[in-house]
Design an enzyme around this catalytic site. Structure first.
Site, PDB file in Angstrom:
ATOM      1  N   GLY A   1      -5.779 -10.303 -11.323  1.00 46.68           N
ATOM      2  CA  GLY A   1      -5.911  -9.880  -9.927  1.00 46.68           C
ATOM      3  C   GLY A   1      -7.274 -10.314  -9.438  1.00 46.68           C
TER       4      GLY A   1
ATOM      5  N   HIS B   1     -10.285  -7.863  -4.017  1.00 50.77           N
ATOM      6  CA  HIS B   1     -11.606  -7.218  -3.923  1.00 50.77           C
ATOM      7  C   HIS B   1     -12.120  -6.668  -5.254  1.00 50.77           C
ATOM      8  CE1 HIS B   1     -10.788  -7.860   0.192  1.00 50.77           C
ATOM      9  NE2 HIS B   1      -9.788  -6.995   0.210  1.00 50.77           N
TER      10      HIS B   1
ATOM     11  N   CYS C   1      -8.288  -5.304   6.267  1.00 48.31           N
ATOM     12  CA  CYS C   1      -8.919  -4.476   7.297  1.00 48.31           C
ATOM     13  C   CYS C   1      -9.059  -5.230   8.618  1.00 48.31           C
ATOM     14  CB  CYS C   1     -10.306  -4.031   6.837  1.00 48.31           C
ATOM     15  SG  CYS C   1     -10.570  -4.153   5.068  1.00 48.31           S
TER      16      CYS C   1
ATOM     17  N   ILE D   1      -3.009   2.066   8.550  1.00 48.64           N
ATOM     18  CA  ILE D   1      -2.452   0.743   8.875  1.00 48.64           C
ATOM     19  C   ILE D   1      -1.537   0.840  10.091  1.00 48.64           C
ATOM     20  CG2 ILE D   1      -1.010  -1.144   8.032  1.00 48.64           C
ATOM     21  CD1 ILE D   1      -2.091  -0.655   5.271  1.00 48.64           C
TER      22      ILE D   1
ATOM     23  N   PHE E   1     -35.297  12.243  15.273  1.00 45.57           N
ATOM     24  CA  PHE E   1     -34.883  12.411  16.661  1.00 45.57           C
ATOM     25  C   PHE E   1     -35.493  11.319  17.517  1.00 45.57           C
ATOM     26  CE2 PHE E   1     -36.605  14.287  20.733  1.00 45.57           C
ATOM     27  CZ  PHE E   1     -35.493  13.946  21.494  1.00 45.57           C
TER      28      PHE E   1
HETATM   29  C1  LIG Z   1      -3.831  -3.787   6.791  1.00 45.38           C
HETATM   30  C2  LIG Z   1      -4.825  -3.178   5.853  1.00 45.38           C
HETATM   31  C3  LIG Z   1      -6.020  -2.682   6.320  1.00 45.38           C
HETATM   32  C4  LIG Z   1      -6.936  -2.101   5.440  1.00 45.38           C
HETATM   33  N1  LIG Z   1      -8.117  -1.640   5.932  1.00 45.38           N
HETATM   34  C5  LIG Z   1      -9.054  -1.123   5.089  1.00 45.38           C
HETATM   35  C6  LIG Z   1     -10.330  -0.711   5.579  1.00 45.38           C
HETATM   36  O1  LIG Z   1     -10.626  -0.816   6.786  1.00 45.38           O
HETATM   37  N2  LIG Z   1     -11.210  -0.184   4.699  1.00 45.38           N
HETATM   38  C7  LIG Z   1     -10.926  -0.082   3.373  1.00 45.38           C
HETATM   39  O2  LIG Z   1     -11.787   0.372   2.605  1.00 45.38           O
HETATM   40  N3  LIG Z   1      -9.712  -0.463   2.883  1.00 45.38           N
HETATM   41  C8  LIG Z   1      -8.780  -0.980   3.709  1.00 45.38           C
HETATM   42  N4  LIG Z   1      -7.560  -1.380   3.232  1.00 45.38           N
HETATM   43  C9  LIG Z   1      -7.222  -1.158   1.815  1.00 45.38           C
HETATM   44  C10 LIG Z   1      -7.700  -2.316   0.936  1.00 45.38           C
HETATM   45  O3  LIG Z   1      -7.202  -3.527   1.419  1.00 45.38           O
HETATM   46  C11 LIG Z   1      -7.238  -2.115  -0.494  1.00 45.38           C
HETATM   47  O4  LIG Z   1      -7.728  -0.881  -0.944  1.00 45.38           O
HETATM   48  C12 LIG Z   1      -7.782  -3.266  -1.351  1.00 45.38           C
HETATM   49  O5  LIG Z   1      -7.091  -4.442  -1.038  1.00 45.38           O
HETATM   50  C13 LIG Z   1      -7.658  -2.983  -2.837  1.00 45.38           C
HETATM   51  O6  LIG Z   1      -8.181  -4.084  -3.525  1.00 45.38           O
HETATM   52  P1  LIG Z   1      -7.708  -4.448  -5.005  1.00 45.38           P
HETATM   53  O7  LIG Z   1      -8.448  -5.698  -5.382  1.00 45.38           O
HETATM   54  O8  LIG Z   1      -7.820  -3.269  -5.881  1.00 45.38           O
HETATM   55  O9  LIG Z   1      -6.159  -4.735  -4.896  1.00 45.38           O
HETATM   56  P2  LIG Z   1      -5.298  -5.771  -4.066  1.00 45.38           P
HETATM   57  O10 LIG Z   1      -5.972  -6.129  -2.792  1.00 45.38           O
HETATM   58  O11 LIG Z   1      -3.939  -5.205  -3.983  1.00 45.38           O
HETATM   59  O12 LIG Z   1      -5.296  -7.079  -4.981  1.00 45.38           O
HETATM   60  C14 LIG Z   1      -4.579  -7.142  -6.178  1.00 45.38           C
HETATM   61  C15 LIG Z   1      -4.424  -8.592  -6.603  1.00 45.38           C
HETATM   62  O13 LIG Z   1      -3.693  -8.638  -7.826  1.00 45.38           O
HETATM   63  C16 LIG Z   1      -2.752  -9.714  -7.790  1.00 45.38           C
HETATM   64  N5  LIG Z   1      -1.651  -9.401  -8.719  1.00 45.38           N
HETATM   65  C17 LIG Z   1      -0.890  -8.290  -8.750  1.00 45.38           C
HETATM   66  N6  LIG Z   1       0.018  -8.347  -9.747  1.00 45.38           N
HETATM   67  C18 LIG Z   1      -0.182  -9.528 -10.357  1.00 45.38           C
HETATM   68  C19 LIG Z   1       0.446 -10.198 -11.452  1.00 45.38           C
HETATM   69  N7  LIG Z   1       1.466  -9.646 -12.140  1.00 45.38           N
HETATM   70  N8  LIG Z   1       0.004 -11.427 -11.803  1.00 45.38           N
HETATM   71  C20 LIG Z   1      -1.027 -12.010 -11.134  1.00 45.38           C
HETATM   72  N9  LIG Z   1      -1.660 -11.430 -10.088  1.00 45.38           N
HETATM   73  C21 LIG Z   1      -1.240 -10.218  -9.708  1.00 45.38           C
HETATM   74  C22 LIG Z   1      -2.328  -9.747  -6.324  1.00 45.38           C
HETATM   75  O14 LIG Z   1      -1.808 -11.019  -5.982  1.00 45.38           O
HETATM   76  C23 LIG Z   1      -3.632  -9.427  -5.597  1.00 45.38           C
HETATM   77  O15 LIG Z   1      -4.354 -10.588  -5.265  1.00 45.38           O
HETATM   78  C24 LIG Z   1      -6.632  -1.994   4.074  1.00 45.38           C
HETATM   79  C25 LIG Z   1      -5.411  -2.507   3.607  1.00 45.38           C
HETATM   80  C26 LIG Z   1      -4.534  -3.111   4.478  1.00 45.38           C
HETATM   81  C27 LIG Z   1      -3.262  -3.675   3.940  1.00 45.38           C
HETATM   82  N1  LIG Z   2      -9.896   1.994   8.012  1.00 41.06           N
HETATM   83  C1  LIG Z   2      -9.557   2.178   6.749  1.00 41.06           C
HETATM   84  O1  LIG Z   2     -10.327   2.701   5.949  1.00 41.06           O
HETATM   85  C2  LIG Z   2      -8.203   1.744   6.315  1.00 41.06           C
HETATM   86  C3  LIG Z   2      -7.747   2.117   5.081  1.00 41.06           C
HETATM   87  N2  LIG Z   2      -6.513   1.741   4.661  1.00 41.06           N
HETATM   88  C4  LIG Z   2      -6.024   2.271   3.383  1.00 41.06           C
HETATM   89  O2  LIG Z   2      -4.889   1.565   2.915  1.00 41.06           O
HETATM   90  C5  LIG Z   2      -3.963   2.467   2.304  1.00 41.06           C
HETATM   91  C6  LIG Z   2      -2.591   2.330   2.900  1.00 41.06           C
HETATM   92  O3  LIG Z   2      -2.616   2.637   4.311  1.00 41.06           O
HETATM   93  P1  LIG Z   2      -1.344   3.262   5.009  1.00 41.06           P
HETATM   94  O4  LIG Z   2      -0.123   2.552   4.563  1.00 41.06           O
HETATM   95  O5  LIG Z   2      -1.618   3.359   6.454  1.00 41.06           O
HETATM   96  O6  LIG Z   2      -1.260   4.694   4.343  1.00 41.06           O
HETATM   97  P2  LIG Z   2      -1.786   6.131   4.864  1.00 41.06           P
HETATM   98  O7  LIG Z   2      -1.719   7.000   3.690  1.00 41.06           O
HETATM   99  O8  LIG Z   2      -3.045   6.005   5.630  1.00 41.06           O
HETATM  100  O9  LIG Z   2      -0.679   6.568   5.923  1.00 41.06           O
HETATM  101  C7  LIG Z   2       0.674   6.661   5.617  1.00 41.06           C
HETATM  102  C8  LIG Z   2       1.331   7.496   6.705  1.00 41.06           C
HETATM  103  O10 LIG Z   2       2.735   7.414   6.540  1.00 41.06           O
HETATM  104  C9  LIG Z   2       3.293   8.685   6.727  1.00 41.06           C
HETATM  105  N3  LIG Z   2       4.554   8.709   5.984  1.00 41.06           N
HETATM  106  C10 LIG Z   2       4.734   8.715   4.646  1.00 41.06           C
HETATM  107  N4  LIG Z   2       6.047   8.664   4.359  1.00 41.06           N
HETATM  108  C11 LIG Z   2       6.702   8.625   5.549  1.00 41.06           C
HETATM  109  C12 LIG Z   2       8.075   8.548   5.916  1.00 41.06           C
HETATM  110  N5  LIG Z   2       9.031   8.485   4.996  1.00 41.06           N
HETATM  111  N6  LIG Z   2       8.369   8.526   7.224  1.00 41.06           N
HETATM  112  C13 LIG Z   2       7.388   8.565   8.169  1.00 41.06           C
HETATM  113  N7  LIG Z   2       6.096   8.636   7.876  1.00 41.06           N
HETATM  114  C14 LIG Z   2       5.750   8.652   6.579  1.00 41.06           C
HETATM  115  C15 LIG Z   2       2.263   9.675   6.228  1.00 41.06           C
HETATM  116  O11 LIG Z   2       2.410  10.934   6.829  1.00 41.06           O
HETATM  117  C16 LIG Z   2       0.956   8.973   6.638  1.00 41.06           C
HETATM  118  O12 LIG Z   2       0.518   9.401   7.907  1.00 41.06           O
HETATM  119  C17 LIG Z   2      -4.530   3.871   2.491  1.00 41.06           C
HETATM  120  O13 LIG Z   2      -5.154   4.255   1.305  1.00 41.06           O
HETATM  121  C18 LIG Z   2      -5.544   3.691   3.599  1.00 41.06           C
HETATM  122  O14 LIG Z   2      -6.609   4.617   3.509  1.00 41.06           O
HETATM  123  C19 LIG Z   2      -5.686   1.020   5.445  1.00 41.06           C
HETATM  124  C20 LIG Z   2      -6.088   0.620   6.680  1.00 41.06           C
HETATM  125  C21 LIG Z   2      -7.388   0.923   7.219  1.00 41.06           C
END
Ligand SMILES: Cc1cc2nc3c(=O)[nH]c(=O)nc-3n(C[C@H](O)[C@H](O)[C@H](O)COP(=O)(O)OP(=O)(O)OC[C@H]3O[C@@H](n4cnc5c(N)ncnc54)[C@H](O)[C@@H]3O)c2cc1C
Ligand SMILES: NC(=O)C1=CN([C@@H]2O[C@H](COP(=O)(O)OP(=O)(O)OC[C@H]3O[C@@H](n4cnc5c(N)ncnc54)[C@H](O)[C@@H]3O)[C@@H](O)[C@H]2O)C=CC1
Length: 445
Positions: free
Chosen positions: A7, A10, A42, A159, A426
């Site tokens: 993986g 990040h 993000c 999200i 302040f």
């Molecule tokens: C739309 C969105 C907005 C977000 N906004 C924020 C935010 O504002 N702030 C914040 O803190 N977090 C945010 N997050 C959450 C954040 O993106 C995740 O917590 C983060 O990506 C976790 O990083 P990771 O490296 O642990 O895992 P991942 O990003 O899931 O990466 C895992 C990697 O492992 C690889 N992998 C998996 N299985 C295999 C396999 N069998 N073989 C080879 N490779 C494999 C995948 O291809 C991937 O590249 C957001 C997420 C999304 C989707």
């Molecule tokens: N700004 C940030 O820090 C961001 C962080 N992330 C992180 O990424 C991860 C995934 O984000 P999300 O998918 O938005 O998860 P989330 O946990 O933030 O929100 C999921 C939402 O789906 C709802 N839900 C769950 N099951 C449901 C169902 N069956 N029907 C209707 N509603 C249902 C829950 O009540 C919850 O409000 C989280 O850990 C989040 O914190 C994602 C985007 C931005």
């Protein structure tokens, strides 16, 4: 020593950089099934909502950067299984070639995948998830189509709320659904979340809370109706955002897993196999607010846990300090930040807590321009008086940095009384002599 990192997003990147930059001389192998790395999900909603024109800058690294530092990196290579006894990783490249990599230390940084709702019609076209860059691209392309006018978003967490804003910015009719009574229910109490709900409604997003999807109906293989326990809604596209599940298939049956499937790690990011580490979204994490191990999927946690694992593998024993799940969201100019536990969450987890609210303008009262109100809540334990959570909401961007102080307070078990007399600077341009954080702490029972 040979270290294999599975993986390369990040968490994997943070491990690799720590080892390559600070512990020279090891053999580092990085494997990922994706064709890109370091995508900041993000930024997806910012790009899809056209607050920036192109997604290029949402990547902060690439394979060449790791090759230049001496790592071997294989992208588009899927790991199928791991022989933990003989310490060999088995993978296959996109063209079908088998890859077998031995290791001394293994890092699982395989992240998470969005949860798929198990309801009829879930495989229809026009149903989307948001995690990978490619998934962002398909949502972006769908929103470009004139025939896509009504977009349903399931899940009003981070999200869902962000992509609902983005779709609205692209001129679509947006219907936002959640099982809970408000948006952002996992992060904020109702008094705060309702302000976001109002903001979403004011910007034309149709809200459907306390409503559960029961089926997706389609025509010619493509979704055209969402059925919930309260009604039927004609739609042209649907985006599922109901949370993440740890991608721990490679550890199943071998390493210890938590009930939600995340790999259990200790404070050094070590799994139940001492030569295997797990970091980021695939692993559990220690919550200082709860004082126990939990699951919080955030890029910020992925990076920090990656750094901790990197040092421990490299030979410097460091213990992760745990996290508070500090987070923030900014939708149509309304900013919200929180850390630790909301009052609702603290009670749900059985903590005996009190809270203190305060509301004031961000800057000194005699500044009349760009001086928005800030609402703050601090949650603390009744008996120990340690702070376990804080929430803030405002149109002022200045609140963003303030939440980090509460994050440190929770980490270091600071009490509400210690906060009341803390030396806060302040300056009228930024705050008031009677700072709202001080006032909230002073008001505590
Ligand atoms: C739309 C969105 C907005 C977000 N906004 C924020 C935010 O504002 N702030 C914040 O803190 N977090 C945010 N997050 C959450 C954040 O993106 C995740 O917590 C983060 O990506 C976790 O990083 P990771 O490296 O642990 O895992 P991942 O990003 O899931 O990466 C895992 C990697 O492992 C690889 N992998 C998996 N299985 C295999 C396999 N069998 N073989 C080879 N490779 C494999 C995948 O291809 C991937 O590249 C957001 C997420 C999304 C989707
Ligand atoms: N700004 C940030 O820090 C961001 C962080 N992330 C992180 O990424 C991860 C995934 O984000 P999300 O998918 O938005 O998860 P989330 O946990 O933030 O929100 C999921 C939402 O789906 C709802 N839900 C769950 N099951 C449901 C169902 N069956 N029907 C209707 N509603 C249902 C829950 O009540 C919850 O409000 C989280 O850990 C989040 O914190 C994602 C985007 C931005």
């Amino acid at each position: 020593m040979k270290i294999v990192i599975l993986g390369t997003n990040h968490a994997g990147i943070a491990v690799a950089n720590t080892l390559l930059d600070q512990y020279k001389g090891h053999e580092i192998v990085m494997i990922d099934r994706n064709d890109n790395m370091s995508y900041l999900g993000c930024g997806t909603a910012i790009w899809v909502g056209r607050q920036i024109e192109r997604p290029d800058e949402l990547f902060y690294s690439n394979p060449a950067a790791f090759e230049a530092k001496g790592a071997k990196i294989m992208t588009e290579t899927e790991v199928s299984d791991i022989d933990y006894t003989n310490k060999i990783v088995h993978a296959r490249t996109k063209s079908g070639e088998k890859v077998n990599e031995s290791y001394d230390k293994l890092v699982l940084a395989t992240g998470s995948r969005p949860i798929i709702p198990n309801i009829p019609g879930k495989d229809l076209d026009g149903i989307h998830f948001l995690k990978l860059f490619q998934e962002g691209q398909s949502v972006d392309q769908e929103l470009e189509k004139a025939e896509v006018q009504r977009v349903a978003v399931i899940g009003a967490g981070y999200i869902g709320t962000e992509i609902a804003e983005a779709a609205r910015r692209r001129g679509k009719e947006v219907l936002l659904f959640d099982a809970e009574e408000t948006s952002l229910a996992s992060y904020y109490d109702k008094e705060f979340a309702h302000l976001m709900d109002q903001n979403l409604a004011d910007h034309g997003i149709e809200l459907h809370f306390s409503e559960l999807a029961t089926a997706f109906n389609g025509k010619d293989g493509r979704i055209n109706e969402l059925v919930t326990d309260k009604g039927n809604y004609p739609i042209d596209m649907l985006i599922n955002c109901i949370g993440f599940r740890a991608n721990s298939a490679l550890a199943k049956g071998v390493l210890d897993l938590a009930s939600n499937g995340a790999i259990i790690v200790d404070e050094h990011q070590r799994t139940s196999d001492p030569d295997v580490y797990a970091v980021g979204d695939v692993a559990t994490i220690f919550s200082n607010a709860l004082q126990k191990t939990t699951y919080i999927a955030l890029a910020s946690n992925a990076i920090r846990t990656g750094i901790v694992a990197g040092h421990n593998i490299g030979g410097t024993e460091i213990a992760a300090p745990g996290v508070q799940g500090s987070n923030g969201i900014s939708i149509f100019g309304l900013h919200m930040t929180s850390t630790g536990l909301s009052l609702t969450a603290a009670k749900k987890f059985g903590l005996d807590v009190e809270y203190s609210d305060f509301e004031d303008s961000q800057k000194a009262w005699f500044l009349h321009e760009n001086n928005d109100k800030v609402k703050i809540r601090i949650v603390y334990e009744k008996i120990s008086r340690r702070i376990v959570g804080a929430q803030m909401v405002s149109h002022s961007e200045i609140i963003a940095g303030n939440i980090n102080m509460f994050s440190l307070a929770i980490q270091d078990q600071v009490t509400i009384d210690q906060l009341a007399l803390l030396d806060l600077f302040f300056l009228p341009h930024f705050n008031s002599p009677y700072n709202y954080m001080t006032m909230a702490a002073l008001k505590a029972k």
